[in-house]
Write a protein that holds these residues in place. Structure first.
Motif, mmCIF file in Angstrom:
data_model
loop_
_atom_site.group_PDB
_atom_site.id
_atom_site.type_symbol
_atom_site.label_atom_id
_atom_site.label_comp_id
_atom_site.label_asym_id
_atom_site.label_seq_id
_atom_site.Cartn_x
_atom_site.Cartn_y
_atom_site.Cartn_z
ATOM 1 N N LEU A 139 1.317 -1.527 0.113
ATOM 2 C CA LEU A 139 -0.658 0.019 0.182
ATOM 3 C C LEU A 139 1.156 1.623 0.123
ATOM 4 N N ALA A 270 -5.174 6.380 -4.864
ATOM 5 C CA ALA A 270 -5.611 4.699 -5.165
ATOM 6 C C ALA A 270 -5.236 4.219 -6.314
ATOM 7 N N LEU A 273 -1.782 2.904 -7.129
ATOM 8 C CA LEU A 273 -1.739 1.930 -5.933
ATOM 9 C C LEU A 273 -1.979 0.657 -7.071
ATOM 10 N N PHE A 275 -5.761 0.562 -7.608
ATOM 11 C CA PHE A 275 -7.116 0.558 -7.478
ATOM 12 C C PHE A 275 -8.221 1.458 -8.075
ATOM 13 N N TYR A 278 -10.008 5.268 -4.662
ATOM 14 C CA TYR A 278 -10.008 5.265 -3.262
ATOM 15 C C TYR A 278 -10.428 4.689 -2.341
ATOM 16 N N GLU A 280 -11.558 1.397 -2.627
ATOM 17 C CA GLU A 280 -11.287 0.551 -2.592
ATOM 18 C C GLU A 280 -9.566 0.551 -2.069
ATOM 19 N N TYR A 281 -9.330 1.361 -2.416
ATOM 20 C CA TYR A 281 -8.319 1.609 -1.190
ATOM 21 C C TYR A 281 -7.712 1.587 0.081
ATOM 22 N N SER A 282 -9.123 1.926 0.745
ATOM 23 C CA SER A 282 -9.505 2.447 1.856
ATOM 24 C C SER A 282 -9.797 0.579 2.766
ATOM 25 N N ALA A 284 -8.302 -1.793 2.293
ATOM 26 C CA ALA A 284 -7.520 -2.903 1.781
ATOM 27 C C ALA A 284 -7.229 -3.082 3.243
#
Length: 681
Positions: A139, A270, A273, A275, A278, A280-282, A284
Motif C-alpha cells: 500500500l 489509489a 497503487l 485501485f 480511493y 477501494e484503497y481504504s 484494504a
C-alpha cells in the motif's frame, strides 16, 4: 547532543518543549533512524524477529514518543510558533515514512522472513505484525518504479500538508466568530449554567455582558435553548458555513479548494497503487471486503430507518405548528423545537438532569463501572509535567500493579481543536532490556469548564461522550500485546476500532451504572427515580432522524471517495443527491457542512465514516450478551477484556468478535436498541 523531545523515557516533558527546538530535534531523530536502518540491513544475513523486526520497532517507537507530545500540543494548546514548527516537520515525516514504505531491501527482508521456516516459530501476534507490514509495503507503493515512486512520495507529502491546513482553517474560522451580547433578554431561554458560562467567557476576554462563540458547548446551548430566533439563525449560519465560501467569514478560511485537491490527490494515489478509486484503497485495511458491501449495508440500514425517521420529523413539524404556530421549520429551529417536544413528551431536558452529573461524580462512577467490568482500579496522580492547568493524569492498576496511565483534558478553550478524541502517547511494548513499556493515552473533550464554585456539570450527552472516549482509552490501555504494531488500537481494522468506545456508552443508560455516575452536585442525591424513568423513556427520542443523519454522512463520504472525478464531480451536488436518497431534513442552500467535516478531510475516516455504523452493530450485539447475563456479569466482562480489549490488532476482528459472542454479528440488536422497529414506524 541530547534530544529535547526525549527528555524522559517515562512521560513526556511538555513544559520543556520549545517550538524552536522541535524541527532540529525531529531532523536528528530521522537521521538517526535512517542510519539505524542502514546498519540493520547491512548486517542482516538471515532475517528473523530479533535481527529485523525488533530493532525497527524500537526505532519507530522512539520517533513516535518524540512526535506524540508535539502533535498533541498542536491540537490542545495551538499557537503560531507551535503551528509553524509542526507544519515544518510534516513534509519531513511524510518523506521519511514514504522512504521506509518503499525500501526494497527492507521489503525483501520481511518477505524472506515470511517465507522462512522461522516464521512458523513466531507467535500469532508476531506473524500478524509481519503480514501487516508486507501489506503496508504494497500500500506504500513498494512495486512502483521510477517516476511513479517519486509521484507517490509527492502525493503523500502534499496530502499531509492539505489535511493539516483543512483542520487549521476549521479551527481559525471557529475561533474568529463570537457575538457579544449586552442585554440578557436576548439570551432568554438559555439555562442558568449556559448563561453563567457566557458571562464568565466575556469576563475572561475583558468584555461586558455575555459572549457566545462557536465552541461546541456555547453553540449547542444557544441553538437548543435561545428563544431569540434571529440569534439562533445567526449562530447556525456561522457554524454551518465555517471555513467556506458562505457565511460571515466567507472566503477567509475557505476549504473549497483544499477539499478539491485532497480528493484529487487521493484518487491519484489509489490509481497509482492499482485501485479503481480511493474507497477501494481504504478497504484494504478494513473488515469490509468490497465497496458494494459497504453501500449495501448503509442502504439496508437506511431502508429500515427511514420510516421511523420520517415519522420523527413529521411529529416535530406537527408539534411546532400546533403548539407554537411555526408553519415552516428552519434549520435553526430543529434543535430548539426538538428540545421542547422532548420536554412536552417526557417532561425531561438535558439541562434538568445536568446538576446530577457533576464531573467528579461522573469520573468516579466511570472508573467504578470500568472496575466492575474489567477488574481494574484507577487513581489520580497529583504532580506531573503538563501542557495546561486543566490537564489531569491518572494511573490504571490491576491487582495492585500499575498497567497504564492516561491524561484527561476535558474543557473547551481557544486554540484547542473542537470535538472529542483519544490518542496514544505511549504504546505497550517489550523493550530491549526486557522491561515493559506501559501504555499511556490522551483523552480529550470540549465540555464547559466549571463556573464559579460549582464543579463542571455535564449533560447526559456529554457523559456518553466521555464514556465513548474512555472506551477507546481502555482498548489502548488494557492490551496484553507486547509488539507495538498490533498493541492496543494499533493494527485494528478501522471499521472495528469504534467497537469498545460505542460498547461502553451502553452503561450510561443502565440503572445500576447510573447509580454510580450520578449525584446532585449540591446534595449528593442520586438521580431520582422519576427522572431516571424519563431519561430511559426518552433514550430513543428521534433515533430514526439521528440514524439517517449518520447514514447520510457515511454514504456521502464513501460515494465521494468512490466516484470523485477531478474537475467534474461537484461535491455539493453529490451531497445533495445523498440527501435526496436518505435524509428527511434538507439544510438551507448556504449550509456547507462538508467544509468542516474534519473526520474525513483531516482525520482517519476518509472512505471510512461508515465505520461508526458498522461498529455500532458490533457494539450493540456485544452488549446484548450483557443484557442476557447481567450488565455487570463478571464472566462477560472478563471475556470482553480477554477477547476484544487485550488482543489489540493481533487477530482479525471478526475472529475476536465470534470468540466473544459465539457467532457472527447481526443488525437486530442495533435496531432494537435504537427503537427502530416495524411497529414504531
Amino acid at each position: 547532543m541530547s534530544n529535547p523531545l526525549l527528555a524522559t523515557q517515562g512521560l513526556p516533558a511538555f513544559s520543556q518543549i520549545r517550538p524552536e527546538q522541535i524541527e532540529p530535534a525531529i531532523d536528528q531523530l530521522l537521521q538517526d533512524n535512517r542510519d539505524t536502518v542502514a546498519r540493520i540491513l547491512s548486517s542482516l544475513s538471515t532475517p528473523d524477529w530479533d535481527s529485523l523486526v525488533a530493532p525497527l520497532e524500537e526505532m519507530n517507537d522512539r520517533l513516535s514518543k518524540a512526535w506524540s507530545p508535539v502533535s498533541h500540543m498542536n491540537g490542545v494548546v495551538n499557537s503560531d510558533a507551535l503551528r509553524e514548527a509542526y507544519n515544518a516537520c510534516l513534509p519531513k515525516l511524510s518523506q521519511y515514512w514514504t522512504e521506509m514504505g518503499q525500501n526494497q531491501e527492507m521489503f525483501q527482508a520481511f518477505q524472506q522472513l515470511a517465507d522462512s521456516e522461522a516464521f512458523a516459530q513466531l507467535d500469532e501476534a508476531q506473524q500478524k505484525v509481519v503480514n501487516n507490514t508486507l501489506r503496508d509495503f504494497r500500500l506504500s507503493g513498494i512495486a512502483l518504479q521510477g517516476e511513479d515512486k517519486q509521484r507517490y512520495a509527492e502525493l503523500q507529502q502534499r496530502l499531509s500538508e492539505l489535511t493539516t491546513r483543512f483542520s487549521e482553517n476549521v479551527m481559525d474560522a471557529s475561533d474568529d466568530w463570537q457575538k457579544s451580547i449586552q442585554d440578557e433578554a436576548d439570551l432568554a431561554g438559555l439555562p442558568p449554567m449556559a448563561l453563567a458560562a457566557a458571562k464568565q467567557l466575556a469576563e475572561m476576554k475583558g468584555k461586558q455582558g455575555w459572549l457566545v462563540t462557536l465552541d461546541f458547548p456555547s453553540y449547542i446551548a444557544t441553538i437548543t435553548y435561545a428563544d431569540n430566533r434571529e440569534l439562533r439563525k445567526e449562530i447556525y449560519t456561522a457554524f454551518a458555513t465555517r471555513a467556506s465560501d458562505q457565511g460571515p467569514g466567507k472566503g477567509q478560511w475557505d476549504n473549497t479548494a483544499v477539499m478539491e485537491e485532497i480528493l484529487t490527490l487521493r484518487q491519484a494515489l489509489a490509481r497509482l497503487l492499482g485501485f479503481d478509486n480511493y474507497s477501494e484503497y481504504s478497504l484494504a485495511t478494513k473488515m469490509a471486503e468490497t465497496p458494494q458491501q459497504v453501500t449495501d449495508f448503509l442502504h439496508d440500514l437506511a431502508e429500515k430507518s427511514l420510516p421511523v425517521a420520517r415519522r420523527d420529523y413529521q411529529q416535530l413539524c406537527d408539534f411546532a405548528r400546533e403548539q407554537h404556530g411555526i408553519e415552516q421549520l428552519e434549520a435553526w429551529d430543529l434543535a430548539y423545537y426538538s428540545e421542547k417536544l422532548k420536554q412536552a413528551r417526557y417532561a425531561i431536558s438535558e439541562e434538568q438532569i445536568r446538576p446530577y452529573f457533576p464531573l467528579p461524580k461522573v469520573l468516579s462512577g466511570l472508573f467504578a463501572v470500568a472496575g466492575k467490568l474489567f477488574g481494574i482500579e484507577i487513581s489520580e496522580v497529583d504532580s506531573f509535567d503538563s501542557w495546561h492547568k486543566d490537564a489531569r493524569l491518572f494511573e490504571v492498576s490491576r491487582k495492585g500493579e500499575r498497567i497504564a496511565r492516561f491524561y484527561l483534558d476535558l474543557y473547551a478553550r481557544e486554540k484547542k481543536r473542537g470535538g472529542a478524541w483519544m490518542d496514544d502517547c505511549r504504546v505497550r511494548r517489550r523493550l530491549d532490556d526486557g522491561a515493559l513499556q506501559l501504555p499511556v493515552a490522551y483523552l480529550v473533550c470540549n465540555f464547559n469548564s466549571p463556573v464559579g464554585d460549582a464543579p463542571a456539570l455535564l449533560t447526559h450527552n456529554e457523559v456518553t461522550t466521555l464514556f465513548h472516549e474512555f472506551g477507546h482509552g481502555l482498548h489502548h490501555m488494557l492490551t496484553q500485546i507486547e509488539y507495538a504494531d498490533v498493541s492496543g488500537i494499533n493494527g485494528v481494522a478501522w471499521d472495528a476500532v469504534e467497537l469498545p468506545s460505542q460498547f461502553l456508552e451502553n452503561w450510561c443508560y443502565e440503572p445500576e451504572a447510573l447509580g454510580l455516575i450520578s449525584g446532585h452536585y449540591e446534595t449528593g442525591e442520586p438521580l431520582p427515580q422519576d427522572l431516571l424513568d424519563k431519561l430511559l423513556a426518552a433514550r430513543n427520542f428521534q433515533s430514526g432522524m439521528m440514524m439517517v443523519r449518520q447514514i447520510e454522512f457515511s454514504l456521502f463520504d464513501f460515494r465521494l471517495h468512490q466516484e470523485f472525478v477531478p474537475g467534474q464531480t461537484d461535491v455539493q451536488q453529490l451531497l445533495n443527491e445523498v440527501r435526496d436518497q436518505v435524509a428527511v431534513i434538507k439544510p438551507p442552500a448556504f449550509n456547507r457542512f462538508q467544509h468542516s467535516f474534519s473526520h474525513i478531510f483531516a482525520g482517519g475516516y476518509a472512505a471510512g465514516y461508515y465505520s461508526y455504523k458498522w461498529a455500532e452493530v458490533l457494539s450493540s450485539d456485544a452488549f446484548s450478551r450483557f443484557e442476557e447475563e447481567g450488565v455487570f456479569s463478571p464472566e462477560a466482562g472478563q471475556d470482553f477484556r480477554s477477547y476484544i480489549l487485550e488482543m489489540g490488532g493481533s487477530r482479525e476482528p471478526m475472529d475476536l468478535f465470534i470468540a466473544f459472542r459465539g457467532r457472527e454479528p447481526n443488525v437486530d440488536a442495533l435496531l432494537r436498541h435504537c427503537g427502530i422497529t416495524e411497529e414504531n414506524a
